[in-house]
Design an enzyme around this catalytic site. Sequence first.
Site, PDB file in Angstrom:
ATOM      1  N   ASP A 252      -2.529   2.206  -0.047  1.00 30.27           N
ATOM      2  CA  ASP A 252      -3.208   0.932  -0.319  1.00 30.27           C
ATOM      3  C   ASP A 252      -4.445   0.796   0.557  1.00 30.27           C
ATOM      4  OD1 ASP A 252      -0.279   0.424  -1.219  1.00 30.27           O
ATOM      5  OD2 ASP A 252      -1.583  -0.993  -2.250  1.00 30.27           O
TER       6      ASP A 252
HETATM    7  C1  LIG Z   1      -2.035   4.461  -6.954  1.00 33.98           C
HETATM    8  S1  LIG Z   1      -1.122   3.165  -6.376  1.00 33.98           S
HETATM    9  C2  LIG Z   1      -1.157   3.291  -4.601  1.00 33.98           C
HETATM   10  C3  LIG Z   1      -0.443   2.199  -3.926  1.00 33.98           C
HETATM   11  O1  LIG Z   1      -0.974   0.973  -4.346  1.00 33.98           O
HETATM   12  C4  LIG Z   1       1.078   2.269  -4.197  1.00 33.98           C
HETATM   13  O2  LIG Z   1       1.608   3.386  -3.549  1.00 33.98           O
HETATM   14  C5  LIG Z   1       1.725   1.017  -3.707  1.00 33.98           C
HETATM   15  O3  LIG Z   1       2.071   0.897  -2.555  1.00 33.98           O
HETATM   16  C6  LIG Z   1       1.844  -0.086  -4.685  1.00 33.98           C
HETATM   17  O4  LIG Z   1       2.321  -1.262  -4.123  1.00 33.98           O
HETATM   18  P1  LIG Z   1       2.478  -2.528  -5.053  1.00 33.98           P
HETATM   19  O5  LIG Z   1       3.061  -3.576  -4.140  1.00 33.98           O
HETATM   20  O6  LIG Z   1       3.389  -2.148  -6.156  1.00 33.98           O
HETATM   21  O7  LIG Z   1       1.108  -2.917  -5.519  1.00 33.98           O
END
Ligand SMILES: CSC[C@@H](O)[C@@H](O)C(=O)COP(=O)(O)O
Length: 362
Positions: A252
């Site tokens: 993220d």
């Molecule tokens: C290509 S998606 C990368 C990250 O956003 C993913 O690993 C993740 O942690 C998603 O978290 P989320 O809370 O489902 O948005």
Amino acid sequence: MSLQSIKYQRGSLEILDQLLLPVVSKYLPVRGVEDGWKVINKMQVRGAPAIAIVGCLSLAVEIYPEEFSSKKSLRQEIEGKLNYLVSARPTAVNMKISADELITLANELTKDDAITVEEMKQRFLKATEAMLEKDIADNRAIGANGAKAILEHVAEATGVATAGPVRVLTHCNTGSLATAGYGTALGVVRNLSELGKLEHVYCTETRPYNQGARLTAYELVHEKLPATLVLDSMVAALLRVKNVAAVVVGADRVAANGDTANKIGTYQIAVVAKHHGVPFYVAAPLTSIDLEIPSGDHIIIEVRPDREMTHVGEHRIAAPGINCWNPAFDVTPASLITGIITEHGVFKPEALKVEITKLLEL
Ligand SMILES: CSC[C@@H](O)[C@@H](O)C(=O)COP(=O)(O)O
């Protein structure tokens, strides 16, 4: 059932409601910025790249039918609404980076006397629309770079010329549903499969929101990839007995020193991987790399509602009255990361800042 998380054509945006998957496949209209903010905040669309794309396109569909009396008023609308969208979820940096780029574009176009207000609007729409195709192209490059790096690592570690099919582990959902298509870490898995080099992929359940069990498992079954679901608490046992060649996860926000915020549970998988000598890779496009912060200590970690822990769907599983702590992400220190897989190559965390700075200057 569809695996296309975002459906867009000029003036119209729909997202696949990920709260309903894998039971129901239903698209929701996103008619403007207010809808965009809500679907991101409620996690009806999620995954760092998809958040940014849906956020920016929600502004595109809002602006499309509007008429602006001046470039200044269009610029103000773009800046104000993009900054609002950034606030929907704080940890992933992709929305912020895209907002900054689009605001810079709007500022440049405002200053350029040769451009009319209508031309400025068209340029803005084109720039947001370009994000969809760029994301898929970046993911394909990440997939190829990551598969190559894993196979080379295995070949070197085992002393063979070419590595055979490998077993990998992934966490959360980083596939078509989290991006415009193909996926980042799941793109690496897809690429291994395309090369005939995927023996098996393990995916974690990913409590509390269950992106692994609901979304990644759904994608893997849909693609008929050889896959097994494990609970988050099984990772140590898995790495001990199943001969897993590599862990590959998404991101993220990657700080300048390589520290990486990703879905809660990523950090403990990295610790366990280190213990078992299993290489741990982060797959992330440049739009997830935040060179403005020196380390993971500066990353704001989103804390989500208790209900995501205490309930599964409508069903309460936790004792009423218990306190909860529900951080949505954790930070894996760079020292536990073997390589950061980007669309431009795979970098050691300590080399990331220099390499990315060079790329951005090109
Ligand atoms: C290509 S998606 C990368 C990250 O956003 C993913 O690993 C993740 O942690 C998603 O978290 P989320 O809370 O489902 O948005």
